[in-house]
Design a protein around this motif. Structure first.
Motif, PDB file in Angstrom:
ATOM      1  N   PHE A  34      94.491 -53.797 -18.258  1.00  0.00           N
ATOM      2  CA  PHE A  34      95.441 -54.579 -18.394  1.00  0.00           C
ATOM      3  C   PHE A  34      95.186 -55.572 -19.678  1.00  0.00           C
ATOM      4  N   THR A  35      93.415 -55.742 -19.852  1.00  0.00           N
ATOM      5  CA  THR A  35      93.133 -56.652 -21.193  1.00  0.00           C
ATOM      6  C   THR A  35      91.791 -56.257 -21.297  1.00  0.00           C
ATOM      7  N   SER A  36      91.212 -57.027 -22.562  1.00  0.00           N
ATOM      8  CA  SER A  36      89.970 -56.763 -22.893  1.00  0.00           C
ATOM      9  C   SER A  36      89.043 -57.777 -22.067  1.00  0.00           C
ATOM     10  N   ILE A  37      87.807 -57.355 -21.810  1.00  0.00           N
ATOM     11  CA  ILE A  37      86.900 -58.348 -20.834  1.00  0.00           C
ATOM     12  C   ILE A  37      85.936 -58.994 -21.957  1.00  0.00           C
ATOM     13  N   PRO A  38      86.311 -59.913 -22.382  1.00  0.00           N
ATOM     14  CA  PRO A  38      85.029 -60.471 -23.275  1.00  0.00           C
ATOM     15  C   PRO A  38      84.163 -61.116 -22.718  1.00  0.00           C
ATOM     16  N   VAL A  39      83.973 -61.405 -21.423  1.00  0.00           N
ATOM     17  CA  VAL A  39      83.030 -62.089 -20.567  1.00  0.00           C
ATOM     18  C   VAL A  39      83.276 -62.104 -18.985  1.00  0.00           C
ATOM     19  N   ALA A  40      82.298 -61.771 -18.257  1.00  0.00           N
ATOM     20  CA  ALA A  40      82.415 -62.128 -16.828  1.00  0.00           C
ATOM     21  C   ALA A  40      82.943 -63.444 -16.334  1.00  0.00           C
ATOM     22  N   ASP A  58     102.576 -63.237 -20.382  1.00  0.00           N
ATOM     23  CA  ASP A  58     102.612 -62.921 -21.601  1.00  0.00           C
ATOM     24  C   ASP A  58     101.245 -62.413 -22.071  1.00  0.00           C
ATOM     25  N   GLY A  59     100.328 -62.321 -20.853  1.00  0.00           N
ATOM     26  CA  GLY A  59      99.134 -61.733 -20.935  1.00  0.00           C
ATOM     27  C   GLY A  59      97.866 -62.480 -21.690  1.00  0.00           C
ATOM     28  N   ARG A  60      98.121 -63.776 -21.998  1.00  0.00           N
ATOM     29  CA  ARG A  60      97.080 -64.755 -22.641  1.00  0.00           C
ATOM     30  C   ARG A  60      95.919 -64.915 -21.542  1.00  0.00           C
ATOM     31  N   LEU A  61      94.773 -65.030 -22.210  1.00  0.00           N
ATOM     32  CA  LEU A  61      93.653 -65.520 -21.538  1.00  0.00           C
ATOM     33  C   LEU A  61      93.316 -66.937 -21.515  1.00  0.00           C
ATOM     34  N   ASN A  62      94.083 -67.659 -20.472  1.00  0.00           N
ATOM     35  CA  ASN A  62      94.279 -68.974 -20.470  1.00  0.00           C
ATOM     36  C   ASN A  62      92.851 -69.618 -20.137  1.00  0.00           C
ATOM     37  N   LYS A  63      92.780 -70.839 -20.571  1.00  0.00           N
ATOM     38  CA  LYS A  63      91.754 -71.924 -20.143  1.00  0.00           C
ATOM     39  C   LYS A  63      92.404 -73.001 -19.742  1.00  0.00           C
ATOM     40  N   ALA A  64      91.510 -73.742 -18.759  1.00  0.00           N
ATOM     41  CA  ALA A  64      92.007 -74.817 -18.090  1.00  0.00           C
ATOM     42  C   ALA A  64      92.494 -75.980 -19.008  1.00  0.00           C
ATOM     43  N   ILE A  65      93.436 -76.830 -19.028  1.00  0.00           N
ATOM     44  CA  ILE A  65      94.031 -77.842 -19.555  1.00  0.00           C
ATOM     45  C   ILE A  65      93.598 -79.233 -19.220  1.00  0.00           C
ATOM     46  N   LEU A  66      93.494 -79.275 -17.696  1.00  0.00           N
ATOM     47  CA  LEU A  66      93.014 -80.541 -17.421  1.00  0.00           C
ATOM     48  C   LEU A  66      91.554 -80.565 -16.847  1.00  0.00           C
ATOM     49  N   GLY A  88      93.833 -91.573 -14.757  1.00  0.00           N
ATOM     50  CA  GLY A  88      93.155 -90.654 -14.333  1.00  0.00           C
ATOM     51  C   GLY A  88      92.437 -90.496 -12.969  1.00  0.00           C
ATOM     52  N   SER A  89      92.811 -91.175 -11.995  1.00  0.00           N
ATOM     53  CA  SER A  89      92.703 -90.753 -10.641  1.00  0.00           C
ATOM     54  C   SER A  89      93.359 -90.173  -9.952  1.00  0.00           C
ATOM     55  N   THR A  90      94.508 -89.498 -10.390  1.00  0.00           N
ATOM     56  CA  THR A  90      95.370 -88.754  -9.671  1.00  0.00           C
ATOM     57  C   THR A  90      94.916 -87.375  -9.514  1.00  0.00           C
ATOM     58  N   ASN A  91      94.806 -87.009  -8.257  1.00  0.00           N
ATOM     59  CA  ASN A  91      94.332 -85.750  -7.939  1.00  0.00           C
ATOM     60  C   ASN A  91      95.194 -84.565  -8.438  1.00  0.00           C
ATOM     61  N   MET A  92      94.573 -83.732  -8.844  1.00  0.00           N
ATOM     62  CA  MET A  92      95.259 -82.521  -9.543  1.00  0.00           C
ATOM     63  C   MET A  92      94.802 -81.142  -9.198  1.00  0.00           C
ATOM     64  N   ILE A  93      95.456 -80.254  -9.280  1.00  0.00           N
ATOM     65  CA  ILE A  93      94.962 -78.812  -9.035  1.00  0.00           C
ATOM     66  C   ILE A  93      95.865 -77.957 -10.031  1.00  0.00           C
ATOM     67  N   GLU A  94      95.011 -77.456 -10.635  1.00  0.00           N
ATOM     68  CA  GLU A  94      95.460 -76.642 -11.862  1.00  0.00           C
ATOM     69  C   GLU A  94      95.425 -75.119 -11.593  1.00  0.00           C
ATOM     70  N   PHE A  95      96.317 -74.197 -11.552  1.00  0.00           N
ATOM     71  CA  PHE A  95      96.250 -72.881 -11.485  1.00  0.00           C
ATOM     72  C   PHE A  95      96.098 -72.508 -12.934  1.00  0.00           C
ATOM     73  N   VAL A  96      95.075 -71.695 -13.110  1.00  0.00           N
ATOM     74  CA  VAL A  96      94.874 -71.064 -14.402  1.00  0.00           C
ATOM     75  C   VAL A  96      94.894 -69.366 -14.170  1.00  0.00           C
ATOM     76  N   THR A  97      96.088 -68.976 -14.904  1.00  0.00           N
ATOM     77  CA  THR A  97      96.088 -67.676 -14.830  1.00  0.00           C
ATOM     78  C   THR A  97      95.531 -66.649 -16.071  1.00  0.00           C
ATOM     79  N   SER A  98      94.485 -65.934 -16.037  1.00  0.00           N
ATOM     80  CA  SER A  98      94.026 -65.348 -16.943  1.00  0.00           C
ATOM     81  C   SER A  98      93.543 -63.942 -16.737  1.00  0.00           C
ATOM     82  N   PRO A  99      94.167 -62.799 -17.320  1.00  0.00           N
ATOM     83  CA  PRO A  99      95.124 -62.961 -18.231  1.00  0.00           C
ATOM     84  C   PRO A  99      96.556 -63.439 -17.568  1.00  0.00           C
ATOM     85  N   ASN A 100      97.310 -64.297 -18.368  1.00  0.00           N
ATOM     86  CA  ASN A 100      98.625 -64.963 -17.850  1.00  0.00           C
ATOM     87  C   ASN A 100      99.529 -63.832 -17.462  1.00  0.00           C
ATOM     88  N   ASN A 101     100.367 -64.062 -16.693  1.00  0.00           N
ATOM     89  CA  ASN A 101     101.591 -63.376 -16.307  1.00  0.00           C
ATOM     90  C   ASN A 101     102.799 -64.120 -16.407  1.00  0.00           C
TER      91      ASN A 101
END
Length: 291
Positions: free
Chosen positions: A269-275, A243-251, A228-241
């Protein structure tokens, strides 16, 4: 009788005075305006002349595009069309699904030609800074905040706005800024994204050969890592390119930094459920405008 004669003689004189007065007014206001708009009128006329070039609705001529003899702009045809006016369909044309093309937004901008037109002189803002010695237009920043508020796709209050030459530049800059200093860690930060992800995440992570971060691929593979001490950077594409999914962070965790790529988080491009209300968010003008 005398009254009638007087009126008949005075009327032409009165009309002449009125006509002369109108000519003076036109000369002062209209003529003066023409003189003030000398260079911009020419630029506008050139732009309209090129825009009127017929390309069979399958292409477009541009002032900064290809030209033939006499510097006459020619049609630049869309995919699968050819010919001087782009009217010839190319049989067995191969569709390239590698990336999108904002040309699908062209009908909208054709309906708003006047309100979207911009004429800028060659000497417009030649200085490196604005009058407050900043490098960022306060008016542009205000309008960006207003745009997101009207659309409702991002919360900009209590946020810093950083400009870049495209979202790719900003994303790699954010990854660099969020990575630990090499002297403070034995290994570079790992950069990940959820599949399917845009290939440029991997390309840009390796392009600079940085010793601060390295692309490690699929985010799910690192979700249950025991270290759990590994430094990680996650790109979260929302909506995804793509497939258009509204991705959430995994890590998640104290050693994880998340960068949200909201390039396509616009209502066409997509619905805007929340800002969007994340710490680090990237957005881009071409995606909502179509450039």
């Amino acid at each position: 009788m005398l009254r009638g004669v007087f009126i008949s003689k005075a009327l032409p004189c009165l009309l002449s005075c009125l006509i002369l007065y109108l000519l003076i007014i036109i000369s002062i206001y209209v003529g003066g305006q023409w003189k003030k708009l000398s260079w911009s009128s020419k630029a506008a006329a050139e732009a309209e002349a090129v825009a009127a070039t017929s390309c069979s609705e399958h292409g477009r001529a541009y002032l900064d595009g290809l030209v033939v003899d006499g510097n006459v702009p020619v049609c630049e045809c869309n995919t699968c069309y050819t010919g001087p006016d782009c009217s010839l369909f190319i049989p067995d044309c191969i569709a390239n699904a590698d990336s999108g093309d904002p040309l699908f937004l062209e009908p909208f901008w054709k309906q708003h030609l006047a309100s979207s037109a911009v004429v800028v002189s060659g000497l417009h803002r030649m200085s490196y800074t604005f009058n407050d010695q900043s490098y960022i237009s306060k008016e542009l920043e205000r309008l960006i905040r207003k745009l997101h508020t009207v659309v409702g796709n991002a919360i900009t209050e209590v946020r810093f706005i950083i400009f870049g030459a495209g979202s790719t530049q900003l994303l790699i800059a954010a990854a660099y800024a969020l990575s630990p200093q090499p002297q403070n860690t034995s290994s570079p930060a790992g950069v990940v994204a959820s599949v399917p992800y845009d290939a440029f995440y991997k390309k840009q992570s390796g392009y600079f050969s940085s010793d601060k971060f390295k692309f490690l691929g699929e985010a799910h593979k690192w979700r249950n890592r025991s270290d759990g001490s590994t430094n990680m950077i996650e790109f979260v594409t929302s909506p995804n390119n793509p497939d258009g999914r509204l991705n959430k962070a995994i890590l998640h965790g104290p050693y994880v930094k998340t960068i949200y790529d909201h390039a396509y988080y616009w209502p066409h491009f997509t619905s805007i459920p929340v800002a969007a209300d994340e710490d680090v968010m990237s957005n881009t003008a071409p995606s909502f405008k179509g450039d």
